[in-house]
Design a protein around this motif. Sequence first.
Motif, PDB file in Angstrom:
ATOM      1  N   ASN A 308     -32.906  41.328  -6.149  1.00 59.22           N
ATOM      2  CA  ASN A 308     -32.013  40.672  -5.186  1.00 59.22           C
ATOM      3  C   ASN A 308     -31.850  39.187  -5.509  1.00 59.22           C
ATOM      4  N   TYR A 309     -32.937  38.561  -5.946  1.00 58.81           N
ATOM      5  CA  TYR A 309     -32.870  37.143  -6.303  1.00 58.81           C
ATOM      6  C   TYR A 309     -31.898  36.921  -7.461  1.00 58.81           C
ATOM      7  N   GLN A 310     -31.967  37.799  -8.466  1.00 51.88           N
ATOM      8  CA  GLN A 310     -31.051  37.666  -9.601  1.00 51.88           C
ATOM      9  C   GLN A 310     -29.597  37.823  -9.159  1.00 51.88           C
ATOM     10  N   LEU A 311     -29.369  38.756  -8.257  1.00 58.03           N
ATOM     11  CA  LEU A 311     -28.006  38.962  -7.765  1.00 58.03           C
ATOM     12  C   LEU A 311     -27.531  37.760  -6.955  1.00 58.03           C
ATOM     13  N   LEU A 312     -28.414  37.194  -6.148  1.00 54.17           N
ATOM     14  CA  LEU A 312     -28.054  36.009  -5.361  1.00 54.17           C
ATOM     15  C   LEU A 312     -27.740  34.820  -6.262  1.00 54.17           C
ATOM     16  N   GLU A 313     -28.451  34.702  -7.370  1.00 57.38           N
ATOM     17  CA  GLU A 313     -28.143  33.642  -8.333  1.00 57.38           C
ATOM     18  C   GLU A 313     -26.696  33.748  -8.812  1.00 57.38           C
ATOM     19  N   ARG A 314     -26.299  34.953  -9.137  1.00 54.51           N
ATOM     20  CA  ARG A 314     -24.936  35.161  -9.647  1.00 54.51           C
ATOM     21  C   ARG A 314     -23.894  34.940  -8.552  1.00 54.51           C
ATOM     22  N   ILE A 315     -24.201  35.374  -7.354  1.00 54.00           N
ATOM     23  CA  ILE A 315     -23.273  35.145  -6.242  1.00 54.00           C
ATOM     24  C   ILE A 315     -23.091  33.646  -6.008  1.00 54.00           C
ATOM     25  N   ALA A 316     -24.200  32.906  -6.011  1.00 52.98           N
ATOM     26  CA  ALA A 316     -24.132  31.460  -5.784  1.00 52.98           C
ATOM     27  C   ALA A 316     -23.343  30.764  -6.889  1.00 52.98           C
ATOM     28  N   THR A 317     -23.554  31.195  -8.132  1.00 51.89           N
ATOM     29  CA  THR A 317     -22.840  30.578  -9.255  1.00 51.89           C
ATOM     30  C   THR A 317     -21.343  30.835  -9.157  1.00 51.89           C
ATOM     31  N   ASN A 318     -20.972  32.066  -8.828  1.00 46.54           N
ATOM     32  CA  ASN A 318     -19.552  32.389  -8.674  1.00 46.54           C
ATOM     33  C   ASN A 318     -18.917  31.606  -7.524  1.00 46.54           C
ATOM     34  N   LEU A 319     -19.637  31.481  -6.429  1.00 47.09           N
ATOM     35  CA  LEU A 319     -19.099  30.733  -5.287  1.00 47.09           C
ATOM     36  C   LEU A 319     -18.933  29.253  -5.626  1.00 47.09           C
ATOM     37  N   ALA A 320     -19.886  28.713  -6.379  1.00 47.40           N
ATOM     38  CA  ALA A 320     -19.778  27.304  -6.776  1.00 47.40           C
ATOM     39  C   ALA A 320     -18.554  27.084  -7.663  1.00 47.40           C
ATOM     40  N   ALA A 321     -18.332  28.018  -8.597  1.00 41.87           N
ATOM     41  CA  ALA A 321     -17.168  27.898  -9.478  1.00 41.87           C
ATOM     42  C   ALA A 321     -15.871  28.037  -8.685  1.00 41.87           C
ATOM     43  N   GLN A 322     -15.843  28.977  -7.754  1.00 45.17           N
ATOM     44  CA  GLN A 322     -14.646  29.160  -6.931  1.00 45.17           C
ATOM     45  C   GLN A 322     -14.344  27.910  -6.099  1.00 45.17           C
ATOM     46  N   THR A 323     -15.394  27.306  -5.564  1.00 45.20           N
ATOM     47  CA  THR A 323     -15.207  26.088  -4.771  1.00 45.20           C
ATOM     48  C   THR A 323     -14.616  24.972  -5.627  1.00 45.20           C
ATOM     49  N   ALA A 324     -15.126  24.847  -6.852  1.00 45.10           N
ATOM     50  CA  ALA A 324     -14.614  23.812  -7.753  1.00 45.10           C
ATOM     51  C   ALA A 324     -13.148  24.057  -8.092  1.00 45.10           C
ATOM     52  N   ILE A 325     -12.800  25.314  -8.348  1.00 49.51           N
ATOM     53  CA  ILE A 325     -11.417  25.651  -8.699  1.00 49.51           C
ATOM     54  C   ILE A 325     -10.478  25.382  -7.524  1.00 49.51           C
ATOM     55  N   LEU A 326     -10.885  25.795  -6.337  1.00 50.77           N
ATOM     56  CA  LEU A 326     -10.050  25.569  -5.152  1.00 50.77           C
ATOM     57  C   LEU A 326      -9.867  24.081  -4.885  1.00 50.77           C
ATOM     58  N   SER A 327     -10.944  23.325  -5.070  1.00 52.72           N
ATOM     59  CA  SER A 327     -10.846  21.878  -4.865  1.00 52.72           C
ATOM     60  C   SER A 327      -9.920  21.249  -5.896  1.00 52.72           C
ATOM     61  N   GLU A 328     -10.007  21.721  -7.118  1.00 56.76           N
ATOM     62  CA  GLU A 328      -9.182  21.169  -8.187  1.00 56.76           C
ATOM     63  C   GLU A 328      -7.697  21.472  -7.981  1.00 56.76           C
ATOM     64  N   GLN A 329      -7.421  22.625  -7.404  1.00 60.76           N
ATOM     65  CA  GLN A 329      -6.034  23.032  -7.201  1.00 60.76           C
ATOM     66  C   GLN A 329      -5.434  22.474  -5.912  1.00 60.76           C
ATOM     67  N   SER A 330      -6.255  21.812  -5.138  1.00 61.40           N
ATOM     68  CA  SER A 330      -5.754  21.213  -3.908  1.00 61.40           C
ATOM     69  C   SER A 330      -4.814  20.050  -4.237  1.00 61.40           C
ATOM     70  N   PRO A 331      -3.747  19.871  -3.467  1.00 63.79           N
ATOM     71  CA  PRO A 331      -2.821  18.752  -3.724  1.00 63.79           C
ATOM     72  C   PRO A 331      -3.475  17.390  -3.545  1.00 63.79           C
ATOM     73  N   LEU A 332      -4.628  17.360  -2.894  1.00 67.78           N
ATOM     74  CA  LEU A 332      -5.317  16.087  -2.678  1.00 67.78           C
ATOM     75  C   LEU A 332      -6.214  15.710  -3.845  1.00 67.78           C
ATOM     76  N   THR A 333      -6.399  16.660  -4.788  1.00 67.87           N
ATOM     77  CA  THR A 333      -7.274  16.383  -5.929  1.00 67.87           C
ATOM     78  C   THR A 333      -6.484  16.552  -7.215  1.00 67.87           C
ATOM     79  N   GLY A 334      -7.183  16.768  -8.309  1.00 68.22           N
ATOM     80  CA  GLY A 334      -6.532  16.833  -9.615  1.00 68.22           C
ATOM     81  C   GLY A 334      -5.732  18.099  -9.823  1.00 68.22           C
ATOM     82  N   ARG A 335      -5.183  18.233 -11.006  1.00 68.86           N
ATOM     83  CA  ARG A 335      -4.366  19.393 -11.333  1.00 68.86           C
ATOM     84  C   ARG A 335      -5.245  20.584 -11.665  1.00 68.86           C
ATOM     85  N   GLY A 336      -4.719  21.765 -11.431  1.00 67.27           N
ATOM     86  CA  GLY A 336      -5.461  22.982 -11.735  1.00 67.27           C
ATOM     87  C   GLY A 336      -5.275  23.390 -13.177  1.00 67.27           C
ATOM     88  N   LEU A 337      -6.124  24.338 -13.568  1.00 73.10           N
ATOM     89  CA  LEU A 337      -6.040  24.838 -14.934  1.00 73.10           C
ATOM     90  C   LEU A 337      -5.166  26.076 -15.008  1.00 73.10           C
TER      91      LEU A 337
END
Length: 337
Positions: A308-337
């Motif tokens: 379960n710990y290994q799975l939670l690690e992957r869930i947390a990593t994916n959520l962190a990446a998603q948060t970064a992507i959403l923030s980057e694509q926001s009109p208030l921040t930089g351009r998206g990829l």
Amino acid sequence: MTNFNQKISAMQLAIIEALRLATGQLSGNSREQTGAQHTLADQQDDRATVKQIERTRMDAMASAVSGASSCKIATGSSGGAIITEANATKRAITNAQNKWAQGDESMPSSLGQDPAALALLDAHCKKYATAANVAAGLCETEGDIPGGDIAVDESIFMQTDNATYGISEKRMEAANAFIANVVNPAPKTTVSDAQANTPEGRILAQMKNASNARMSISNETMAYLAAQVHRKKDGKTIDWAQGIANEIPGFNAAVFDDGVANKDFLMLQSRQFLLSPQWAVKSDKDEATAIKEVKNILAVIAYQGFENYQLLERIATNLAAQTAILSEQSPLTGRGL
């Protein structure tokens, strides 16, 4: 005369009172003695009971550790081999998917997005075409595993014989194609040599690097899930798994001739204590078996906790990446990829 009679009466009353008090004292002493005897007997009984309980517990623990019925869970080399196989499979799938995303020379994606997409479609028609694909004229014949590269329940989450989770080597290939379709069906075009020497081309190359980094998170997570259903062929483990499955109602159809996957290993470890009537009856009748069951259940819980710990690690990593992507694509921040 009256005074004399009064004195006699007083003496009689005194004698009666003395006799009454003496009798009461004797009764009290008798009660105290009897109570003390009962208390001593109770204490002796309690000590004997505790001694018997401790003796039974110690005998049961010794039997649980060394008895013939103490090998219900698969551990040591058998369990370790399954986990090692899953880790190696995950690594191989991740490497292949990363090469696909990065446009490695060995991959069709090195030729560009269109050739990559056509390569996936070609593989689909050869191995995984559905009846609908044939009817539409997209593919000539139905594949060996229809929809294997586009349906998760035909690859990673396929349940063979409706009981086990391990899949065949052909379905593992389908799982690889499924991951490519889900995570990166159209890899970004590799920067050409001419572009690499221009400011624009270098910026494009860095954007592709960032995209590949994010894709690698999804690739690894999907590869981890696929690796859990890859079968490890080991005679000792197969015998153990088949024996446990035969004890569980509804799992009689399970067949492990082609090996035991890590997901099946964990499934059997988890379900056997609840669903095996044979062991439930033994636990109710035999103290050694009951204690052994508790010991084994705790071992399985510890193992599940790390999974379960290994799975939670992957869930947390994916959520962190998603948060970064959403923030980057926001009109208030930089351009998206």
